[in-house]
Design a protein around this motif. Structure first.
Motif, PDB file in Angstrom:
ATOM      1  N   ARG A 104      14.140  67.124 -58.705  1.00 20.70           N
ATOM      2  CA  ARG A 104      13.986  68.195 -57.724  1.00 20.70           C
ATOM      3  C   ARG A 104      13.997  69.573 -58.394  1.00 20.70           C
ATOM      4  NH1 ARG A 104      12.074  68.269 -52.968  1.00 20.70           N
ATOM      5  NH2 ARG A 104      13.676  69.638 -52.079  1.00 20.70           N
ATOM      6  N   GLN A 105      14.831  69.731 -59.386  1.00 20.19           N
ATOM      7  CA  GLN A 105      14.900  71.011 -60.086  1.00 20.19           C
ATOM      8  C   GLN A 105      13.564  71.335 -60.744  1.00 20.19           C
ATOM      9  OE1 GLN A 105      17.935  71.250 -63.124  1.00 20.19           O
ATOM     10  NE2 GLN A 105      17.276  73.258 -63.807  1.00 20.19           N
ATOM     11  N   ILE A 106      12.975  70.349 -61.408  1.00 22.55           N
ATOM     12  CA  ILE A 106      11.674  70.549 -62.054  1.00 22.55           C
ATOM     13  C   ILE A 106      10.616  70.869 -61.001  1.00 22.55           C
ATOM     14  CG2 ILE A 106       9.855  69.415 -63.384  1.00 22.55           C
ATOM     15  CD1 ILE A 106      12.140  67.764 -64.726  1.00 22.55           C
ATOM     16  N   TYR A 107      10.614  70.096 -59.939  1.00 17.96           N
ATOM     17  CA  TYR A 107       9.614  70.279 -58.878  1.00 17.96           C
ATOM     18  C   TYR A 107       9.704  71.683 -58.271  1.00 17.96           C
ATOM     19  CZ  TYR A 107       7.575  69.917 -54.221  1.00 17.96           C
ATOM     20  OH  TYR A 107       6.851  70.150 -53.074  1.00 17.96           O
ATOM     21  N   ILE A 155       9.545  80.512 -66.096  1.00 13.38           N
ATOM     22  CA  ILE A 155       9.182  81.304 -67.277  1.00 13.38           C
ATOM     23  C   ILE A 155       7.801  80.927 -67.786  1.00 13.38           C
ATOM     24  CG2 ILE A 155      11.572  81.748 -67.936  1.00 13.38           C
ATOM     25  CD1 ILE A 155      11.385  79.494 -69.943  1.00 13.38           C
ATOM     26  N   TYR A 156       7.213  81.814 -68.588  1.00 19.62           N
ATOM     27  CA  TYR A 156       5.846  81.686 -69.114  1.00 19.62           C
ATOM     28  C   TYR A 156       4.800  81.688 -67.993  1.00 19.62           C
ATOM     29  CZ  TYR A 156       8.410  80.141 -73.269  1.00 19.62           C
ATOM     30  OH  TYR A 156       9.284  80.049 -74.323  1.00 19.62           O
ATOM     31  N   ASN A 157       5.183  82.226 -66.833  1.00 20.44           N
ATOM     32  CA  ASN A 157       4.262  82.239 -65.689  1.00 20.44           C
ATOM     33  C   ASN A 157       3.751  80.839 -65.354  1.00 20.44           C
ATOM     34  OD1 ASN A 157       4.290  85.090 -65.142  1.00 20.44           O
ATOM     35  ND2 ASN A 157       3.039  85.369 -66.988  1.00 20.44           N
ATOM     36  N   ILE A 158       4.643  79.861 -65.466  1.00 18.29           N
ATOM     37  CA  ILE A 158       4.319  78.496 -65.047  1.00 18.29           C
ATOM     38  C   ILE A 158       4.476  78.417 -63.542  1.00 18.29           C
ATOM     39  CG2 ILE A 158       5.014  76.075 -65.195  1.00 18.29           C
ATOM     40  CD1 ILE A 158       6.119  76.707 -68.009  1.00 18.29           C
ATOM     41  N   GLN A 159       3.408  78.016 -62.852  1.00 12.62           N
ATOM     42  CA  GLN A 159       3.489  77.945 -61.397  1.00 12.62           C
ATOM     43  C   GLN A 159       2.307  77.151 -60.848  1.00 12.62           C
ATOM     44  OE1 GLN A 159       3.802  81.741 -59.429  1.00 12.62           O
ATOM     45  NE2 GLN A 159       4.512  80.831 -57.519  1.00 12.62           N
ATOM     46  N   ALA A 205      -0.481  75.688 -63.469  1.00  9.99           N
ATOM     47  CA  ALA A 205      -1.052  76.630 -64.423  1.00  9.99           C
ATOM     48  C   ALA A 205       0.059  77.371 -65.153  1.00  9.99           C
ATOM     49  CB  ALA A 205      -1.965  77.628 -63.704  1.00  9.99           C
ATOM     50  N   TRP A 206      -0.311  77.961 -66.285  1.00 11.30           N
ATOM     51  CA  TRP A 206       0.609  78.831 -66.997  1.00 11.30           C
ATOM     52  C   TRP A 206      -0.202  79.923 -67.690  1.00 11.30           C
ATOM     53  CZ3 TRP A 206       1.018  79.582 -72.414  1.00 11.30           C
ATOM     54  CH2 TRP A 206       0.178  78.775 -73.187  1.00 11.30           C
ATOM     55  N   ASP A 207       0.439  81.041 -67.977  1.00 12.13           N
ATOM     56  CA  ASP A 207      -0.277  82.152 -68.594  1.00 12.13           C
ATOM     57  C   ASP A 207       0.727  83.057 -69.293  1.00 12.13           C
ATOM     58  OD1 ASP A 207      -2.083  84.013 -69.407  1.00 12.13           O
ATOM     59  OD2 ASP A 207      -2.590  84.757 -67.408  1.00 12.13           O
ATOM     60  N   ALA A 208       0.824  82.888 -70.607  1.00 15.98           N
ATOM     61  CA  ALA A 208       1.704  83.734 -71.417  1.00 15.98           C
ATOM     62  C   ALA A 208       1.040  83.936 -72.772  1.00 15.98           C
ATOM     63  CB  ALA A 208       3.083  83.098 -71.578  1.00 15.98           C
ATOM     64  N   VAL A 209       0.938  85.169 -73.196  1.00 14.11           N
ATOM     65  CA  VAL A 209       0.262  85.504 -74.448  1.00 14.11           C
ATOM     66  C   VAL A 209       1.190  85.238 -75.632  1.00 14.11           C
ATOM     67  CG1 VAL A 209      -0.813  87.378 -75.765  1.00 14.11           C
ATOM     68  CG2 VAL A 209      -1.149  87.221 -73.287  1.00 14.11           C
ATOM     69  N   GLY A 210       0.606  84.708 -76.704  1.00 13.74           N
ATOM     70  CA  GLY A 210       1.347  84.566 -77.955  1.00 13.74           C
ATOM     71  C   GLY A 210       2.156  83.302 -78.095  1.00 13.74           C
ATOM     72  N   ARG A 241      -4.263  78.187 -72.362  1.00 13.38           N
ATOM     73  CA  ARG A 241      -3.644  78.791 -71.176  1.00 13.38           C
ATOM     74  C   ARG A 241      -4.450  78.417 -69.936  1.00 13.38           C
ATOM     75  NH1 ARG A 241      -3.579  84.601 -71.184  1.00 13.38           N
ATOM     76  NH2 ARG A 241      -5.400  84.535 -72.545  1.00 13.38           N
ATOM     77  N   GLY A 242      -3.832  78.567 -68.803  1.00 14.75           N
ATOM     78  CA  GLY A 242      -4.496  78.228 -67.547  1.00 14.75           C
ATOM     79  C   GLY A 242      -4.052  76.869 -67.059  1.00 14.75           C
TER      80      GLY A 242
END
Length: 680
Positions: free
Chosen positions: A415-418, A426-430, A439-444, A463-464
């Protein structure tokens, strides 16, 4: 060097400590040594005993048995010329001989964790890092055997230089010498060398300018100085045996005299560990009344190979998996991918459970660590897929064991992961609300298994919305649906809550399944590798599409999946695994070599990864159930038995023929995936 057999051997002790070298007995790497001890298991790996130089004198004639590379380009002595045979099983065994004499040497590294408990947990653990060496002499008359230990005290990644101020103290008592390095502001690790017979003479000599050709080939420093504290002289009779022990720590004054029995018991204990898993396997076939496969000898070797990666991590008081030898530590993603082969196929269910518990305990912000912490440090959460692999492997564990109490225990982590992925972490994971894809989007940074970053720039950023990440997300939603429905039946007081969760998982899984169609590329008949953050699809042909088809729950249409596998067969498949990129791609690099920068740039740009043979087998069997596998196991079997590191499987191979072995010479997920499918 062309005349030397530089194939390698490996011993480990369940703590991360290891011993390694070559068949010819010449050290070609910084990582070759007879006692490389994990002082904080499985970390702080420290070379203490590099090797022992041996000479044998018979009838007044002296033979030098050592072989070394030196910085001036020479090889001396030429002991390999007297080497008659080498065997890896049951332990590394060398036989040198002359007209009237024969000397056999064997090494064993006893299991180092002296107490254990359930599910891989250990109470009040005791660690023992040691290597036993046995010499056996045969001849027409007695010989004089002289042994010179070459020692150090340095991190296993680095070389030792005999700089001013570096000293090695030694204390000789009762057939043993205690050794410890020191400098002005540093005191090294105490350890001792003891022997069953002979006279030791302290001396204290530096051997300068050893050369390690493999490190030079890899663009790294390849020079080292080793210290010889003294030498042991033994008059040895025909048929006699000499035993030595190199052991971390101060000596035990009450220890029994070394004997051949101690060496034999260590070898026997090693075989008994593997024999127990073989017994479980035999019972499995007897219980289901199926014929035993006829590959028992190779399977036994695979069991030994797999066991070398299982280790104890002191900072978490539980089991872990070393990703690869000689240079890797334990990693989350690698451990989870290797777990089915190492633990479920072998029915080491307590080990599997312990590993899953540990990862679940360290879940944070919905992510599973990709690197375990050492004492006093924080884990690294630089992975988007480790959490999804955790759910996938939890499902496989539950299917294999029917351990539904464990589901109850771990469901909160699911449930926590979900929730973190749906709400954002973090890392714009959503999860993208428009199509349900992850998707995720983080530079570097690079968060998938293709994770090389050079000077802050990922080589394969991905990314993406990567294909295998969303296949894992779909499988995770399907698992969660099954589990919520089961819990609704078992937990009547929370029935409505679980049913609502199951309904939501189901709807999301259906949405993801529809959205997975976005990955289809009709021009190539293959899946796009990623959909970029700006919605541009990446058409590169990579093995991630095969990964996506290999999971327990698959959301792709059968005909498209079959077409993808045909393309993968023709473009990516080799006898050793899958290429990481189509050879026709302009970014393809066919050979993995050169310095660190060149190697890193090639790592996921065409290099063959042997662990990917497992996902290919699973996907092929799913979508072509009546067709034979389109490759022959024979070359991979030959590699396992006779190439690179004998009795293990290399991390990677060149993309170009002849697919030379590269990278770490023994890789956990490579061995594990072969174990998982060997009987297929």
């Amino acid at each position: 060097m062309d005349n030397l057999d530089t194939r390698e051997w490996l011993l480990t002790n369940g703590l991360g400590s290891f011993a390694s070298g070559t068949v010819s007995d010449a050290r070609t790497r910084t990582y070759h040594g007879w006692l490389i001890a994990s002082l904080d298991p499985p970390s702080r790996r420290t070379l203490l005993l590099s090797h022992i130089e041996a000479t044998v004198e018979v009838g007044g004639q002296v033979w030098q048995l050592g072989t070394n590379f030196w910085g001036d380009g020479t090889i001396a002595p030429l002991g390999y010329q007297h080497l008659r045979s080498f065997a890896i099983d049951p332990v590394p065994t060398w036989i040198w001989s002359g007209k009237n004499w024969q000397l056999t040497r064997q090494l064993v590294m006893p299991y180092g964790l002296l107490s254990s408990g359930e599910s891989g947990k250990t109470s009040n653990p005791q660690f023992c890092n040691r290597t036993l060496i046995q010499y056996r002499y045969e001849g027409s008359w007695a010989a004089i055997l002289r042994l010179r230990p070459l020692i150090g005290d340095r991190d296993f990644h680095h070389q030792q230089l005999g700089e001013p101020g570096l000293y090695f103290s030694q204390l000789v008592i009762q057939q043993q010498v205690t050794l410890q390095a020191s400098k002005l502001d540093w005191v090294g690790t105490p350890w001792h060398l003891r022997w069953s017979d002979g006279d030791y003479q302290p001396e204290g000599v530096w051997y300068w300018n050893y050369s390690y050709p493999e490190e030079t080939r890899r663009g790294l420093g390849g020079r080292e100085d080793l210290y010889n504290p003294g030498y042991l002289t033994v008059t040895i009779q025909p048929g006699a045996v000499l035993i030595l022990e190199a052991k971390v720590g101060w000596p035990d004054p009450g220890a029994d005299r070394l004997s051949a029995l101690e060496f034999e018991q260590a070898v026997q204990a090693q075989e008994e560990r593997v024999g127990e898993w073989e017994r479980v396997r035999r019972e499995k076939f007897l219980n289901c009344q199926s014929p035993m496969p006829d590959t028992d000898d190779i399977w036994h070797q695979l069991l030994k190979a797999g066991d070398r990666f299982i280790a104890y991590r002191a900072s978490i008081a539980g089991p872990t998996v070393i990703a690869g030898y000689p240079w890797f530590n334990d990693w989350g993603r690698d451990t989870l991918i290797a777990l089915p082969g190492l633990a479920l196929t072998t029915q080491r269910f307590d080990l599997a459970k312990g590993l899953l518990q540990t990862f679940g305990r360290y879940c944070k912000s919905g992510l599973i660590p990709n690197t375990f912490p050492d004492a006093g440090s924080e884990p690294f959460y630089n992975s988007i897929d480790a959490a999804l692999w955790w759910i996938e492997i939890l499902g496989l564990y539950l299917e294999a064991t029917q351990d539904w109490d464990f589901l109850v225990e771990q469901y909160a982590v699911v449930r926590q992961i979900y929730k973190a992925f749906c709400g954002g972490t973090i890392y714009n994971i959503q999860v993208d609300a428009t199509d349900g894809l992850l998707a995720w989007d983080a530079v570097g940074v690079a968060l998938t298994w293709m994770d090389v970053v050079i000077d802050g720039q990922p080589i394969t950023p991905r990314r993406g919305k990567p294909i295998e990440i969303n296949a894992l997300w779909y499988s995770a939603l399907c698992w969660a649906t099954e589990w919520a429905n089961r819990l609704a039946r078992e937990k009547q007081d929370k029935r409505e809550s679980f049913l609502k969760q199951a309904e939501r998982y189901t709807l999301q899984a259906e949405q993801v399944k529809v959205s997975l169609k976005q990955f289809w590329n009709p021009e190539t008949g293959y899946f796009y590798d990623t959909i970029e953050p700006d919605s541009r699809p990446n058409p590169q042909i990579r093995p991630n599409a095969v990964l996506a088809l290999s999971l327990h729950h698959c959301g792709f249409a059968e005909e498209r999946a079959r077409q993808v596998l045909r393309v993968a067969r023709d473009r990516l498949l080799t006898p050793y695994g899958l290429r990481s990129l189509d050879p026709s791609d302009p970014d393809y690099i066919g050979r993995y070599g050169g310095d660190c920068i060149h190697r890193d740039r090639a790592y996921h740009q065409g290099t063959v990864w042997s662990w990917l043979i497992g996902p290919f087998v699973r996907a092929w069997k799913r979508f072509y159930p009546d067709a034979p596998l389109p490759f022959d196991w024979q070359l991979l079997q030959q590699h396992f038995q006779n190439e690179a590191c004998l009795g293990s499987i290399s991390e990677i191979f060149d993309g170009d023929i002849p697919h030379s072995a590269q990278g770490a010479f023994a890789q956990a997920w490579s061995v594990a995936e072969i174990m998982r499918h060997w009987h297929d």
